[in-house]
Design a protein around this motif. Structure first.
Motif, PDB file in Angstrom:
ATOM      1  N   VAL A  23      -8.032 -12.858  -9.618  1.00 21.84           N
ATOM      2  CA  VAL A  23      -7.573 -12.864  -8.613  1.00 21.84           C
ATOM      3  C   VAL A  23      -8.917 -12.334  -7.781  1.00 21.84           C
ATOM      4  O   VAL A  23      -9.013 -11.435  -7.328  1.00 21.84           O
ATOM      5  N   ASN A  24      -9.394 -13.368  -6.657  1.00 24.50           N
ATOM      6  CA  ASN A  24     -10.317 -12.954  -6.328  1.00 24.50           C
ATOM      7  C   ASN A  24      -9.706 -12.936  -4.640  1.00 24.50           C
ATOM      8  O   ASN A  24      -9.400 -13.759  -3.701  1.00 24.50           O
ATOM      9  N   THR A  25      -9.751 -11.836  -4.111  1.00 21.51           N
ATOM     10  CA  THR A  25      -9.082 -11.173  -2.523  1.00 21.51           C
ATOM     11  C   THR A  25      -9.851 -10.964  -1.551  1.00 21.51           C
ATOM     12  O   THR A  25     -10.473  -9.851  -1.482  1.00 21.51           O
ATOM     13  N   THR A  26      -9.660 -11.088  -0.241  1.00 21.94           N
ATOM     14  CA  THR A  26      -9.490 -10.042   0.893  1.00 21.94           C
ATOM     15  C   THR A  26      -9.021  -8.767   0.640  1.00 21.94           C
ATOM     16  O   THR A  26      -9.342  -8.093   1.812  1.00 21.94           O
ATOM     17  N   HIS A  27      -7.691  -8.232  -0.332  1.00 15.35           N
ATOM     18  CA  HIS A  27      -7.423  -7.231   0.186  1.00 15.35           C
ATOM     19  C   HIS A  27      -6.128  -7.088  -1.394  1.00 15.35           C
ATOM     20  O   HIS A  27      -6.190  -8.476  -1.771  1.00 15.35           O
ATOM     21  N   MET A  74      -0.995  -8.889   8.996  1.00 12.29           N
ATOM     22  CA  MET A  74      -2.150  -9.458   8.176  1.00 12.29           C
ATOM     23  C   MET A  74      -2.702 -10.635   7.224  1.00 12.29           C
ATOM     24  O   MET A  74      -1.627 -10.399   6.672  1.00 12.29           O
ATOM     25  N   GLU A  75      -3.615 -11.174   7.253  1.00 11.60           N
ATOM     26  CA  GLU A  75      -3.879 -12.310   6.967  1.00 11.60           C
ATOM     27  C   GLU A  75      -4.801 -12.246   5.286  1.00 11.60           C
ATOM     28  O   GLU A  75      -5.859 -11.317   5.471  1.00 11.60           O
ATOM     29  N   VAL A  76      -4.279 -12.326   4.272  1.00 10.82           N
ATOM     30  CA  VAL A  76      -5.167 -12.318   3.112  1.00 10.82           C
ATOM     31  C   VAL A  76      -5.571 -13.724   2.600  1.00 10.82           C
ATOM     32  O   VAL A  76      -4.128 -14.099   1.805  1.00 10.82           O
ATOM     33  N   SER A  92      -2.513 -15.203   2.608  1.00 10.23           N
ATOM     34  CA  SER A  92      -0.816 -14.468   2.624  1.00 10.23           C
ATOM     35  C   SER A  92      -0.984 -14.531   3.761  1.00 10.23           C
ATOM     36  O   SER A  92      -1.853 -13.463   4.633  1.00 10.23           O
ATOM     37  N   GLN A  93       0.736 -13.908   4.526  1.00  9.65           N
ATOM     38  CA  GLN A  93       0.563 -12.974   6.024  1.00  9.65           C
ATOM     39  C   GLN A  93       1.542 -12.073   5.188  1.00  9.65           C
ATOM     40  O   GLN A  93       2.425 -12.187   4.938  1.00  9.65           O
ATOM     41  N   VAL A  94       0.940 -10.925   5.229  1.00  9.30           N
ATOM     42  CA  VAL A  94       1.713  -9.059   4.665  1.00  9.30           C
ATOM     43  C   VAL A  94       1.744  -8.370   5.936  1.00  9.30           C
ATOM     44  O   VAL A  94       1.410  -8.539   6.784  1.00  9.30           O
ATOM     45  N   THR A  95       3.066  -7.919   6.009  1.00 14.45           N
ATOM     46  CA  THR A  95       3.901  -7.349   7.028  1.00 14.45           C
ATOM     47  C   THR A  95       2.742  -5.937   6.342  1.00 14.45           C
ATOM     48  O   THR A  95       2.857  -5.343   5.871  1.00 14.45           O
ATOM     49  N   PRO A 131       0.115  -0.852  -1.922  1.00 16.81           N
ATOM     50  CA  PRO A 131      -1.012  -0.893  -1.597  1.00 16.81           C
ATOM     51  C   PRO A 131      -0.771  -1.298  -0.427  1.00 16.81           C
ATOM     52  O   PRO A 131       0.607  -1.594   0.060  1.00 16.81           O
ATOM     53  N   SER A 132      -1.381  -0.354   0.379  1.00 19.19           N
ATOM     54  CA  SER A 132      -1.466   0.108   1.953  1.00 19.19           C
ATOM     55  C   SER A 132      -1.823  -0.969   2.526  1.00 19.19           C
ATOM     56  O   SER A 132      -3.295  -1.422   2.736  1.00 19.19           O
ATOM     57  N   PHE A 133      -1.003  -1.616   2.970  1.00 20.15           N
ATOM     58  CA  PHE A 133      -1.429  -2.828   4.651  1.00 20.15           C
ATOM     59  C   PHE A 133      -1.705  -2.133   5.720  1.00 20.15           C
ATOM     60  O   PHE A 133      -1.134  -2.084   6.533  1.00 20.15           O
ATOM     61  N   GLN A 134      -2.632  -1.216   6.426  1.00 19.94           N
ATOM     62  CA  GLN A 134      -2.526  -1.173   7.280  1.00 19.94           C
ATOM     63  C   GLN A 134      -4.455  -1.514   8.179  1.00 19.94           C
ATOM     64  O   GLN A 134      -4.653  -1.439   7.215  1.00 19.94           O
ATOM     65  N   GLN A 135      -3.800  -1.450   9.309  1.00 21.40           N
ATOM     66  CA  GLN A 135      -5.647  -1.489  10.055  1.00 21.40           C
ATOM     67  C   GLN A 135      -6.054  -0.260   9.423  1.00 21.40           C
ATOM     68  O   GLN A 135      -6.347   1.019   9.902  1.00 21.40           O
TER      69      GLN A 135
END
Length: 738
Positions: free
Chosen positions: A280-284, A335-337, A400-403, A576-580
């Motif tokens: 999986v090549n991913t931005t997050h 945030m968009e992933v 994906s739109q991850v909360t 995984p942490s989804f924070q700016q």
């Protein structure tokens, strides 16, 4: 006890034959069950017809035994007529010869008639075959070997069939023993028939002593395994038994890690399988979500009616996938992933995997794949129609739109009104009061629903050990969560996630169980990355390799206004942490000790234990095999003769007298076991003379044995080696012919 009922008297008159027919039928049913487990061998209708045919043959065998050979054609006719009835045979009404009608009859019954008539023929031959003990042994040996080999080298699970085959074989041997006793010793048999309790009571007591304690005994791990698995483990190679349908609480390492297809029966152990599944090549960095389950059964998870039936919507390239209108996430921020998934195997899955929640499918390797994709908004699943002619997509790109988790905002949420989320609050009656009490005790000091959920998550993470081989404490009939929390107290993700889902529901929070894959490992993982912090992506962007060992399950809890929020209760794992990212991030202190996942820790532990025990196990197994071989040789007639010969050579001349007396006493004990009377009040002469009158053919041998016994017992005359050997030969001959 005699009965006046003629039917019962008729059935009891030849009970050995009828009981043999019944047990033989059960024996053959195990092979039918075996074939039914194989893929694409027999149709379900064929299995049913064969089973009914065996039942018909058994019934006619019991009722028509007195008719002799006439019962065989009657059985065949009955089986063929049964086949004609179930396939709805249309008879020929036009004028035709008998041969034409017969030909048309069998053509119409094709192919089922060949299976049912074959079952009749095999049953008849099998009943004849088991009329001798040596043939029973041969049949048992071949059947057990065939089933064991098939079980070891396939995904078919046949241990239950093997156990029943062994039980049937031993039962047939017992029946043959009593049948031979009836013919060889009618006097002893008549006594046994008049007083059956003399045999029945000891047998029942013995079985009770063996079986009843075993029902209450705790389960333990096997010390030895089958030769194939032992050989593979000795070579350091894993053995996969995935999907073998084992007992849900079985403790052996009975499967390999991987994405589960059967969630109905959770539990057991597994081997870590490190074969790659996808890249999986991913931005997050993220968990790669697959499916969710709603209905907890006490032993596992099932889909609810809404999850099975939909509604679903079609998937179009780059078109936004809408969520379920009944879920409110208007207060959440996301945030968009973006992920590009490349499958590394030819396996097919029921869903496409992606970060939660998938917003759109941008592209796939084959545009026709969109025709076979369905979006299930309620469960946020991107479903793939596996039965289609198209192969599972090898490449696809998702957005994906991850909360983004905001704990302060989540703490403001109160429980939703009861009745609106009943499906996600469902708990079966198997959930015990002590599970509910534990959940209430853990959350009693938490002020908000979010804090209560976090308290349960933290309690499971810190109080239970992660292992791929949990112990087997407790009963197999216990509720899965109750057994984990109070008996097993260790396990892997399925144990932790199911326990959290059940306890969270018990405090009134809507929850669903989720499965998919953990993030996996970066392609450039290693110490090099630690020394180039400036180049490392703080969001975890990169290409991740996901392996079968990364298969995972976790929990999502519903918070009004924020939707479904994931939680990770499994010890050693973290979401995984989804924070700016904050500005001016300072590099952390470097820890040069490579972080080990629970799987890697467990693998190292297993390798250490294997290294310490491999030699011991190998020597122990070889020693056991050698002892069994020696014992087996000693049980044969040749072995006993050799032992007796060695012992007799070591006996000095002065000890020949004791050897003769011992041989005589051995004959008396053997004769008593065979039903011959040797009364305590009789002298040796009276006993042998009485037997000599009953068995004229052995009179001379018995009188010679008597003379030598009295010489050894009552006189001071020495016994020569030749006389001792003669006694041994006479006793052996009498034991063979009595």
């Amino acid at each position: 006890m005699k009965t006046k009922n003629p039917l019962i008297r008729l059935l009891l008159s030849d009970w050995q034959w009828r009981l043999t027919a019944a047990i033989t039928g059960i024996f053959l049913l195990q092979f039918v069950s075996w074939i039914a487990e194989e893929d694409y061998v027999w149709l379900p209708e064929t299995v049913l017809y064969v089973k009914v045919s065996l039942l018909i043959v058994f019934i006619l065998e019991v009722l028509l035994y007195r008719t002799g050979a006439l019962r065989f054609p009657l059985q065949a006719i009955a089986v063929i007529l049964y086949t004609a009835s179930v396939v709805d045979y249309p008879p020929i009404t036009a004028d035709a010869s008998f041969i034409e009608k017969l030909s048309h009859f069998f053509v119409q019954l094709h192919p089922f008639v060949w299976f049912t008539s074959g079952a009749w023929l095999v049953y008849v031959v099998a009943i004849y075959w088991v009329q001798a003990r040596w043939r029973i042994y041969v049949l048992m040996f071949i059947s057990i070997i065939a089933m064991a080999v098939r079980d070891s080298f396939s995904h078919v699970y046949l241990w239950q069939q093997v156990a029943i085959v062994v039980l049937c074989g031993l039962s047939l041997i017992v029946i043959r023993h009593f049948t031979d006793m009836k013919h060889r010793n009618p006097i002893g048999w008549s006594y046994l028939a008049d007083y059956p309790a003399t045999v029945a009571i000891p047998v029942v007591l013995l079985l009770s002593i063996v079986v009843i304690p075993s029902l209450f005994a705790p389960n333990i791990t096997n010390l030895l395994t089958d030769p194939y698995t032992l050989w593979k483990n000795w070579k350091g190679e894993p053995v996969s038994f995935s999907g073998k349908g084992l007992n849900p609480f079985q403790n052996e390492l009975d499967s390999s890690s991987g994405y589960s297809r059967n969630d109905h029966d959770l539990g057991g152990g597994f081997n870590f399988d490190y074969n790659p599944v996808m890249a999986v090549n991913t931005t997050h960095r993220s968990y790669w979500r697959g499916e969710s389950r709603t209905i907890y059964t006490g032993s596992g998870w099932e889909q609810s009616a809404s999850e099975k039936q939909g509604p679903t919507s079609a998937v179009q390239p780059a078109k936004v996938l809408r969520g379920y209108s009944g879920f409110n996430d208007s207060l959440s921020s996301s945030m968009e992933v973006k992920q590009t998934v490349t499958m590394l195997t030819d396996d097919s899955y029921p869903v496409l995997f992606g970060a939660y929640s998938i917003g759109q499918v941008e592209e796939a390797a084959d545009d026709r794949s969109f025709e076979r994709l369905q979006w299930m908004g309620r469960s946020s699943e991107l479903r793939w129609m596996e039965r289609s002619s198209l192969p599972y997509p090898r490449n696809y790109t998702l957005t994906s739109q991850v909360t983004i988790i905001n704990e302060d905002e989540l703490r403001k949420v109160r429980r939703i009104p009861s009745g609106t989320m009943d499906e996600y609050l469902q708990l079966p009656d198997t959930v015990t009061d002590r599970v509910r009490t534990m959940a209430a005790e853990i959350t009693k000091d938490a002020e908000t629903p979010y804090d209560q959920v976090k308290a349960i998550e933290q309690y499971l993470q810190t109080n239970f050990k992660y292992t791929n081989n949990p112990n087997s404490n407790g009963s197999d009939q216990m509720d899965f969560v109750d057994r984990f929390l109070f008996e097993v107290q260790e396990g892997y993700c399925d144990y932790f996630s199911t326990a959290m889902a059940v306890m969270t529901r018990s405090i009134g929070m809507p929850t669903r169980w989720v499965k998919g894959f953990a993030p996996g490992s970066l392609a450039n993982d290693g110490l090099t990355e630690l020394f180039s912090y400036e180049e490392a992506d703080p969001d975890g962007a990169g290409t991740y390799t996901i392996r079968n060992s990364d298969a995972h399950s976790w929990v999502e809890v519903y918070f009004e206004g924020f939707g479904w929020i994931p939680f990770e209760p499994t010890s050693g794992f973290a979401l995984p942490s989804f924070q700016q990212p904050a500005e001016n991030i300072q590099p952390p202190e470097l820890d040069l000790t490579p972080e080990q996942t629970p799987e890697e820790q467990e693998e190292l532990k297993v390798e250490e234990e294997t290294g310490q025990r491999s030699n011991i196990i190998t020597i122990s197994v070889l020693g056991i095999i050698l002892l069994l071989a020696i014992a087996g040789i000693g049980m044969t007639r040749w072995g006993r003769d050799r032992v007796r010969l060695i012992v007799s050579k070591e006996i000095p001349a002065s000890g020949m007298r004791q050897q003769v007396v011992a041989e005589y006493n051995r004959l008396i004990r053997y004769a008593r076991r065979k039903g011959k009377q040797a009364h305590e009040y009789e002298t040796a002469r009276e006993t042998m003379l009485r037997w000599a009158d009953q068995h004229i053919w052995a009179r001379s041998d018995m009188l010679r044995l008597l003379d030598l016994f009295e010489k050894a017992k009552y006189s001071q005359a020495p016994i020569s080696r030749e006389e001792c050997d003669q006694v041994v030969s006479i006793v052996k001959k009498l034991k063979e012919n009595l």
